[in-house]
Enzyme design. Structure first.
Site, short mmCIF file in Angstrom:
data_model
loop_
_atom_site.label_atom_id
_atom_site.label_comp_id
_atom_site.label_asym_id
_atom_site.label_seq_id
_atom_site.Cartn_x
_atom_site.Cartn_y
_atom_site.Cartn_z
N GLU A 159 0.62 -6.27 -0.35
CA GLU A 159 0.26 -5.00 -0.03
C GLU A 159 0.17 -4.49 1.45
O GLU A 159 -0.68 -4.33 2.18
CB GLU A 159 -1.61 -5.04 -0.58
N HIS A 214 -3.55 -10.05 0.64
CA HIS A 214 -2.72 -10.17 -0.16
C HIS A 214 -1.14 -9.73 0.60
O HIS A 214 -1.14 -8.49 0.98
CB HIS A 214 -2.85 -9.08 -1.53
N GLU A 267 -9.04 0.37 -1.60
CA GLU A 267 -7.73 0.18 -2.08
C GLU A 267 -6.71 1.64 -1.95
O GLU A 267 -7.45 2.51 -2.40
CB GLU A 267 -7.82 0.29 -3.75
#
Length: 726
Positions: free
Chosen positions: A443, A440, A608
């Site tokens: 990010e 992504h 994450e």
């Protein structure tokens, strides 16, 4: 002497090493010429300049050699239809018998050696015993990484590019703690939804042109794009000047709605009508002192860390020059709320969200950048990898190659980090670890975790050496460079989320995903893959945590939780209680689940990192890089031959889970068996993004589909046979 007119009737067998040609007419010796063979068996001459257009056959080579020894008469170059002096054909002399002598031949030439030597780069010359000796160049590796930074390639439709931002201190962390913003007590954000309506009016100061095509068609190198003169030297008013036409930049439109108030709109991901989260733009013509207000009016997510204390980032070139400050957090009166602008990408009564903040510029006449997170571009990655490649020590155990090329033709890098083994048997005993990042594009915190991970592995510490001696690390630091370059938040140039297309990737649409799967398949045929981890950023949760896949095999129950639990013990930045292991159907296309289901990798994770921070403090770039070190430290503990740590963590997890399940079922602790454990019953949803479900096939003019694909075949990767999409 052999007549040239008989060359076409020769049956030739060549001995290139001795410059001899055995023919049905006898043994023909040629002058010393550098000759090579093509894959189809033809010979062509090599010299120090690019070759002429077309291909030399063996007949042409003999004719060329004979031009020096045989009486060919007067030769003259033929000029093509465009009037350029070409070498694809020669009009033969009138006194030489030849086929089609009344017109030039386009694919056969009787050229002088001087002409050929001036038009090829396939040969280099050295000296042997005082004589100049030609030899072939070393073949260029098809997967080699260039030894310089290659300018990025942009999709057609981008009409101009600004010079790249010269952020000299972009990796410098501030010497002070940056606390999260504390909202004023008693503020009700819902009131803003009614009172703070966006004006959607004012003077437009900046707007990007619309894309010419609804889907990606082709790309151009940055060097072929017109350069935009920015910033300007003089301004005719006191308005801010905005710009985002540089690598990773994202700002679509800027309006001035008040003396110091500006309304901003972000650009959707290319060829989509959604995914507005990432912003990165530049401001000039600044004035120190007044309080400015920026409001971004077309955000899509209903929740945001900006309502939990997160602040935007500011980079001042004047601060960098005078105070040695890089990126710093800025802003007050920060609010994230629903506005009155209806969304265009969905049906029904759904509205956009606004982010507003106030701030003061530190200097007048400064050039300032604003960003959602610390930018890390495709060029930044190349610079970091080039530094490793030029290091004589690190380059011995960090090998780089190009895994594949993207739709736009940008490189997807693959790093192999391990200590070279002296014997094949020793190399096969090493287990593998696969780590990827930046699927992504918005990010960027994942790139800083990856940067710290690579720096530690390539370092000189004893722990790094132990890891290199015992493991083979396969690292893909940037899975979606196309999206990174153009400033997308989530999608590739196929207008799709790559992390929803691991299950059946189409090679021509998602080349990096297809190539990663093939690489891991090959790896599994050679050795065990002990861990797979894809690095991400999270826009709604604090701290750092992991998503895994619940293992229901009774003999291996809870083992997928050991590594995340150990990492939570190694650093306070990692929060194990936020980890989730539920396998949701809508996430079946993610790398984490596909590597677990199709490849059988037990430890398959998504790690994450929050965009904000932890313990009321923002993460800076060094904090994110430190997570790469903690990951390596945890890997050492997890794979230690002494399994006492793993056994202790596993028994502790078993006790905790049994207690939780007993409380949920209303039983006593002793009545709950390990086989009854269903952790997914104790977990809520992982709180993923709004784009969890795949959007369907790629948005491209054509895709490839596997030929003769039967109905019984499942989970196959498509890689050939063109079919139209639109």
């Amino acid at each position: 002497m052999t007549s040239p007119s008989l060359l076409s009737d020769m049956k030739v067998c060549s001995d290139l090493s001795q410059n001899r040609f055995m023919t049905n007419l006898g043994d023909v010796r040629l002058p010393p010429l550098p000759v090579a063979m093509t894959t189809r068996g033809d010979a062509f001459l090599l010299s120090s300049q690019p070759p002429p257009r077309g291909r030399f056959s063996l007949r042409d080579t003999l004719a060329l050699s004979g031009a020096q020894d045989w009486d060919y008469g007067k030769q003259r170059l033929w000029k093509d239809q465009q009037g350029e002096e070409g070498l694809e054909g020669i009009c033969p002399s009138e006194d030489i018998p030849s086929r089609d002598s009344d017109k030039p031949r386009r694919n056969s030439s009787a050229l002088s050696l001087k002409d050929i030597n001036s038009r090829t780069t396939q040969v280099v010359f050295g000296y042997q015993e005082g004589k100049k000796v030609p030899k072939l160049k070393e073949p260029r590796s098809l997967y080699g990484v260039p030894k310089e930074i290659i300018p990025p390639k942009w999709p057609v439709g981008v009409e101009g590019i600004c010079p790249p931002p010269s952020l000299a201190l972009k990796h410098t962390t501030p010497p002070f703690i940056e606390e999260l913003y504390q909202c004023p007590p008693g503020l009700n954000v819902r009131i803003l939804e009614k009172v703070e309506t966006d004006r959607h009016e004012g003077e437009v100061l900046y707007q990007l042109p619309s894309m010419r095509f609804p889907f990606f068609t082709r790309s151009r190198s940055e060097t072929a794009l017109p350069q935009i003169d920015y910033p300007l030297k003089e301004y005719d008013d006191d308005s801010l000047r905005f710009e985002s036409r540089f690598e990773c930049g994202n700002l679509f439109r800027a309006r001035r709605v008040g003396p110091y108030e500006y309304e901003l709109e972000l650009r959707w991901d290319y060829y989509t009508m959604k995914h507005t989260q990432w912003f990165y733009f530049c401001c000039t013509n600044t004035v120190a002192g007044p309080t400015y207000k920026f409001t971004i009016i077309n955000l899509l997510k209903s929740g945001s860390l900006y309502n939990e204390g997160m602040r935007p980032l500011l980079y001042s070139e004047e601060n960098a020059r005078t105070k040695q400050l890089g990126w710093v957090r800025t802003g007050h009166n920060i609010h994230y709320y629903k506005n009155n602008i209806r969304r265009k990408d969905v049906k029904g009564e759904r509205y956009n969200y606004s982010l507003t903040w106030q701030f003061q510029f530190p200097h007048t006449g400064d050039t300032c950048f604003f960003s959602h997170c610390y930018p890390y571009s495709y060029t930044d990655l190349q610079a970091d990898l080039l530094e490793i490649a030029r290091d004589p020590v690190k380059s011995q155990y960090v090998k780089q190659r190009v895994l594949c090329h993207t739709l736009a033709g940008n490189m997807v890098h693959l790093l192999t980090v391990t200590t070279p083994s002296a014997h094949l048997a020793e190399a096969k005993q090493k287990r593998a670890v696969v780590v990827t990042a930046r699927v992504h594009p918005g990010e960027t915190n994942s790139s800083y975790m990856m940067r710290g991970f690579i720096k530690f592995l390539a370092g000189t510490s004893s722990d790094a050496k132990v890891l290199r001696d015992n493991f083979v690390f396969k690292i893909v630091p940037m899975l979606n460079p196309d999206g990174v370059i153009v400033g997308n938040y989530r999608s590739s140039l196929a207008a799709r989320d790559l992390n929803r297309n691991y299950k059946n990737p189409i090679k021509d649409a998602y080349p990096s995903i297809w190539s990663v799967k093939q690489m891991i398949r090959r790896m599994l045929s050679e050795r065990e893959v002990v861990l797979y981890c894809d690095l991400h950023g999270h826009s709604r949760k604090m701290n750092v945590f992991m998503y895994g896949c619940e293992n229901k095999d009774p003999s291996r129950r809870l083992q997928e939780r050991v590594f995340p639990n150990m990492m939570g013990r190694n650093t306070s930045k990692f929060k194990y209680s936020a980890c989730r292991f539920k396998v949701q159907k809508k996430k079946e296309g993610t790398g984490r689940i596909v590597m677990w289901q199709q490849m059988g990798i037990l430890n398959s994770f998504t790690m994450e990192a929050t965009f904000a921070g932890y313990n009321n403090v923002h993460f800076n770039s060094k904090d994110l890089e430190d997570l790469g070190y903690h990951f390596c430290d945890t890997l050492l503990d997890y794979c230690d031959p002494d399994t006492s740590k793993v056994d202790h963590v596993l028994s502790s997890l078993t006790r905790i889970v049994r207690a939780q399940l007993a409380a949920k079922l209303g039983r006593s602790y002793d009545d709950v068996a390990l086989a009854d454990l269903q952790m997914s019953e104790l977990e809520s949803s992982d709180g993923g993004s709004d784009s969890s479900v795949s959007d369907g096939p790629p948005k491209l003019p054509m895709i490839r589909k596997k030929p003769n694909q039967g109905k019984k075949e499942k989970s196959t990767d498509c890689d050939s046979a063109l079919i139209p999409l639109l």
